[in-house]
Design an enzyme around this catalytic site. Structure first.
Site, PDB file in Angstrom:
ATOM      1  N   LYS B  80      52.072  24.892  54.360  1.00  0.00           N
ATOM      2  CA  LYS B  80      52.412  25.900  53.349  1.00  0.00           C
ATOM      3  C   LYS B  80      51.386  25.862  52.220  1.00  0.00           C
ATOM      4  CE  LYS B  80      56.558  27.261  50.663  1.00  0.00           C
ATOM      5  NZ  LYS B  80      57.987  26.909  50.412  1.00  0.00           N
ATOM      6  N   SER B 155      61.368  30.565  51.344  1.00  0.00           N
ATOM      7  CA  SER B 155      60.026  30.934  50.954  1.00  0.00           C
ATOM      8  C   SER B 155      58.935  30.486  51.925  1.00  0.00           C
ATOM      9  CB  SER B 155      59.711  30.337  49.583  1.00  0.00           C
ATOM     10  OG  SER B 155      59.683  28.919  49.642  1.00  0.00           O
ATOM     11  N   SER B 179      64.360  26.828  51.658  1.00  0.00           N
ATOM     12  CA  SER B 179      63.085  27.457  52.019  1.00  0.00           C
ATOM     13  C   SER B 179      62.457  26.949  53.305  1.00  0.00           C
ATOM     14  CB  SER B 179      62.081  27.310  50.870  1.00  0.00           C
ATOM     15  OG  SER B 179      62.420  28.181  49.819  1.00  0.00           O
TER      16      SER B 179
END
Lengths: 77, 497
Positions: B80, B155, B179
């Site tokens: 990420k 997310s 997330s």
């Protein structure tokens, strides 16, 4: 933004009921956490070089971050 | 040879270690798959072919020297874009950090590299992890590989989509309120948030410091276990004061079975408002499968669940407001040009660097921490946290693991949820676990009967009992099958020569 804040704060209203005096607040999921302190000595393996520390700054000069005046008219960085 | 996307991370590591194929060939296959598939998925913000091939060649050279390779030898991984990795930008999908070069490598990323993994790039996310659909990214719209007209969740939507698309077998995400688990559910892959403190967060851009945790995505439980073993190898991280030692061998939990174990279900959650019938049916079906595998199903209560969303949206924005105060336009991040004063520069840099959701969360956090309001909301939220944590502790006196939905519904269409406070409710089943600090894993349960899209259950374990997540997820995987690559992506590019 105003409408959002009104909606968001309204959404949070249920939390206002949690006022019981006999419930201690929990500020952190690891209750007995204490700071981990390393020796107060230089650690080159994990320190940033001057170039690395300044490399992401919008403006720098010599060994420092460069900023506009902090008090008033001083010109742009 | 087979397409790269048919191989698990475990099979790749075994094959590379045995010399069945080289790490470089695997890296080239992964890069080829990304080139062929990411045009329609947009999971990646940066692809790093040079770094990937360099790492892969180093793995091959080590094997040629007769060295024992690591447990992730030659496995392509994506991380990420809130995780620092030297040689990449770490943008948090924000204009604020568009040009931010990672000055060091996060411990979680370094531990995958140390285990032999081949880092191939950085994945898209909601800006600063503020979101549940990856729609708040300043740079790209990541599409759900199962239906490119729908969101991947968030997310960590890019990391979930990259695994679902077969671009990588393993990726990393961060989870502050769901997330990892929610995008894993929407993309039909496994996604694990360990107990707070199990994985170091050093080098991961902070959102909510008492909530954030890093974890892996994979298409098999074995791959998630492999990732977890690598993340905790080396013990607690002295660079993260919340890092705790974890001696669990997650691979050793795969075949333990669930005979005689107790699985807690929470009736109030399966009847919750907003839970789609197909997800409720899938979770009930998962309970039946665990029972058929020998587990005992017990009903437990979580009486203070209703307070969790409100508590989260007090604590999260308050901590985010504090953490994001560091973006002053001086030391790093976007700097507004031509400002006469430092105050003007700071104000305009933040005004023009942050997107709308990042501003919303910070404004809410600023309000909640303001004089007079703080006592009413923040203090109450932390009391609710005490009660929610107590609920879980009592539930785990009666159950070894809890089974519940991961997300209330399957992936929704872009733009379908435009009200931010409605979007917040998509995390209703995940945020309580962050509040309490426990670990959870999203387990894909195939396709929903109504939507035809991936649906999932969530398993929740006692604090620092994360071994149970792998144990019970493996049992469900045996009953339901491993996650598959999304059909529209499977086999496109990525031939392993």
């Amino acid at each position: 933004m105003t409408a959002y804040l009104n909606d968001a704060v309204a959404m949070l209203e249920p939390i206002l009921a949690y006022t019981a005096d006999d419930v201690e607040p929990t500020y952190h999921p690891i209750g007995d956490l204490s700071n981990v302190m390393r020796a107060d000595a230089p650690d080159p393996a994990h320190g940033l070089s001057l170039d690395a520390a300044l490399g992401n700054a919008g403006a720098s000069r010599d060994r420092s971050f460069r900023v506009p005046s902090i008090l008033g008219d001083g010109g742009a960085a | 040879m087979a397409n790269f996307d048919k191989l698990t991370a475990a099979q790749i590591a075994t094959g590379v270690s045995a010399g069945a194929f080289s790490a470089e060939d695997v890296a080239r296959a992964a890069l080829d798959a990304i080139a062929a598939r990411d045009g329609s998925v947009s999971a990646f913000l940066q692809v790093t072919p040079e770094a990937a091939l360099e790492a892969a060649r180093a793995t091959d050279a080590a094997r040629a020297r007769g060295e024992k390779l690591g447990p992730l030898a030659g496995v392509p991984v994506a991380v990420k874009d809130n995780m620092n990795q030297v040689g990449t930008r770490t943008t948090c999908a924000s204009r604020m950090l568009e040009n931010y070069e990672s000055p060091y490598t996060a411990t979680c990323v370094q531990r995958l590299i140390d285990a032999g993994a081949t880092p191939v790039g950085k994945t898209n996310m909601d800006e600063f992890a503020f979101g549940s659909s990856t729609e708040t990214s300043a740079f790209a719209r990541t599409n759900n590989p199962w239906d490119t007209g729908r969101v991947p969740g968030g997310s960590s939507g890019g990391s979930a989509a990259a695994v679902a698309a077969g671009e990588v077998p393993l990726s990393l995400g961060s989870d502050t309120g769901g997330s990892i688990r929610q995008p894993a559910a929407l993309c039909g892959v496994f996604g694990m948030k360990p107990t707070y403190g199990v994985v170091s967060r050093y080098g991961v851009v902070a959102f909510g410091s008492s909530l954030d945790q890093v974890g892996p995505f994979g298409r098999t439980v074995e791959d998630v276990a492999l990732g977890m073993n690598a993340l905790v190898a080396g013990g607690s991280d002295p660079l993260d004061s919340t890092s705790q030692p974890c001696g669990t061998d997650f691979l050793g939990c795969l075949d333990q079975g669930v005979e005689g174990a107790r699985v807690g279900v929470i009736p109030q959650l399966l009847d919750a408002e907003g839970l789609s019938p197909e997800v409720a049916a899938a979770v009930r079906g998962a309970a039946d499968k665990l029972e058929a595998a020998g587990a005992e199903i017990v009903e437990v209560e979580l009486p203070h669940m209703d307070a969790a969303i409100a508590a989260y949206y007090v604590i999260g924005p308050a901590e985010a407001f504090s953490n994001l105060a560091r973006f002053d336009g001086v030391r790093y991040g976007y700097q507004e040009p031509g400002c006469a004063t430092l105050a003007e520069q700071s104000s305009l840099s933040r005004a023009h660097g942050f997107g709308i959701e990042a501003k919303r969360r910070q404004m809410l956090g600023a309000y909640l921490l303001s004089s007079g309001v703080y006592d009413e909301y923040y203090f109450a939220a932390q009391k609710a946290r005490t009660l929610i944590t107590g609920d879980y502790r009592r539930a785990f006196e009666r159950a070894d693991v809890l089974l519940m939905p991961a997300a209330p519904r399957a992936a929704w269409r872009f733009g379908e949820i435009s009200d931010p406070t409605q979007m917040y409710l998509s995390d209703v089943f995940t945020v309580p676990i962050n509040i309490a600090g426990n670990g959870g894993i999203s387990v894909p349960l195939g396709l929903g009967a109504d939507s035809g899209l991936p649906v999932a259950a969530q398993l929740v374990a006692p604090s620092f009992g994360d071994a149970a997540l792998i144990r019970f997820a493996a049992a469900l995987e045996r009953a339901c099958g491993a996650a598959s690559v999304a059909p529209a992506c499977a086999g496109k590019g990525g031939e392993l020569k």
